[in-house]
Design a protein around this motif. Structure first.
Motif, PDB file in Angstrom:
ATOM      1  N   TRP A  74      -9.373 -70.912 -51.161  1.00 56.46           N
ATOM      2  CA  TRP A  74     -10.360 -71.818 -51.738  1.00 56.46           C
ATOM      3  C   TRP A  74     -11.739 -71.167 -51.808  1.00 56.46           C
ATOM      4  CZ3 TRP A  74     -11.426 -75.697 -54.678  1.00 56.46           C
ATOM      5  CH2 TRP A  74     -12.623 -76.394 -54.538  1.00 56.46           C
ATOM      6  N   HIS A  75     -12.122 -70.436 -50.758  1.00 52.29           N
ATOM      7  CA  HIS A  75     -13.445 -69.814 -50.728  1.00 52.29           C
ATOM      8  C   HIS A  75     -13.601 -68.774 -51.837  1.00 52.29           C
ATOM      9  CE1 HIS A  75     -14.344 -72.010 -47.121  1.00 52.29           C
ATOM     10  NE2 HIS A  75     -13.258 -71.531 -46.542  1.00 52.29           N
ATOM     11  N   GLN A  78     -14.120 -70.682 -55.007  1.00 51.15           N
ATOM     12  CA  GLN A  78     -15.468 -71.261 -55.041  1.00 51.15           C
ATOM     13  C   GLN A  78     -16.524 -70.209 -55.381  1.00 51.15           C
ATOM     14  OE1 GLN A  78     -15.742 -74.401 -55.791  1.00 51.15           O
ATOM     15  NE2 GLN A  78     -17.460 -74.545 -54.412  1.00 51.15           N
ATOM     16  N   ARG A  81     -16.224 -69.663 -59.055  1.00 54.01           N
ATOM     17  CA  ARG A  81     -16.683 -70.818 -59.817  1.00 54.01           C
ATOM     18  C   ARG A  81     -18.199 -70.921 -59.828  1.00 54.01           C
ATOM     19  NH1 ARG A  81     -18.297 -76.135 -59.723  1.00 54.01           N
ATOM     20  NH2 ARG A  81     -18.462 -76.223 -57.473  1.00 54.01           N
ATOM     21  N   ILE A 126     -16.744 -81.307 -53.153  1.00 51.77           N
ATOM     22  CA  ILE A 126     -17.371 -80.250 -53.952  1.00 51.77           C
ATOM     23  C   ILE A 126     -17.215 -80.489 -55.450  1.00 51.77           C
ATOM     24  CG2 ILE A 126     -17.117 -77.804 -54.551  1.00 51.77           C
ATOM     25  CD1 ILE A 126     -16.860 -77.236 -51.576  1.00 51.77           C
TER      26      ILE A 126
END
Length: 165
Positions: A74-75, A78, A81, A126
């Protein structure tokens, strides 16, 4: 970005799969991305082995036609993104905002959660927007690939960003 014959570029809507756990749905979403010219992001860990060989099995002959971005976690997604500047739109049953009453931008990222558990709270927190596919009462949810196809179709319709060809 998609380069047009004129040399101009246009932003592309994108698909993101948060920790998918069903390879058949992943294959369907990869085919959707290939057919609509929409890049696909896979965010690990997956609930199945994810490799080039597995990708060919899940996406069949569409694997060569999809722009695939693989994120270790996920990090990593992110970080990518945030650099891209794109909005993250989470498709979820935990929203009151119907997807067909939302205004899309050409570079939005449409995300679905894991088929078995959805998206955790930190993803909900988020997300720039959370979108709902309205359904009849007494049903739990649609298949993630079906939901994504519906929402992507509306996003492409609104932004008039259909694939050429």
């Amino acid at each position: 970005m998609l380069k047009l014959p004129s040399g101009d570029t246009v932003p592309l809507m994108q698909i993101a799969l948060f920790q998918p756990d069903q390879p058949t749905n992943t294959g369907t979403l990869l085919r959707l991305g290939a057919c609509m010219g929409t890049p696909v992001h896979i965010i690990e860990p997956c609930g199945f082995p994810f490799s080039k060989r597995a990708l060919r099995r899940y996406a069949m002959d569409y694997a060569d036609h999809v722009t695939l971005h693989h994120h270790a976690d996920w990090h990593a997604f992110q970080r990518w993104r945030i650099e891209s500047g794109s909005r993250l739109l989470l498709l979820t049953t935990k929203s009151a905002q119907p997807y067909h009453q939302f205004t899309y931008q050409p570079d939005d990222i449409l995300m679905v959660g894991s088929e078995s558990t959805g998206a955790p709270d930190y993803v909900h927190d988020i997300a720039d927007h959370r979108l709902l596919v309205p359904m009849t009462a007494n049903v739990r949810s649609l298949n993630v690939a079906v939901s994504m196809a519906m929402v992507l179709g509306e996003g492409l319709r609104q932004t008039d960003n259909w694939p050429e060809g």
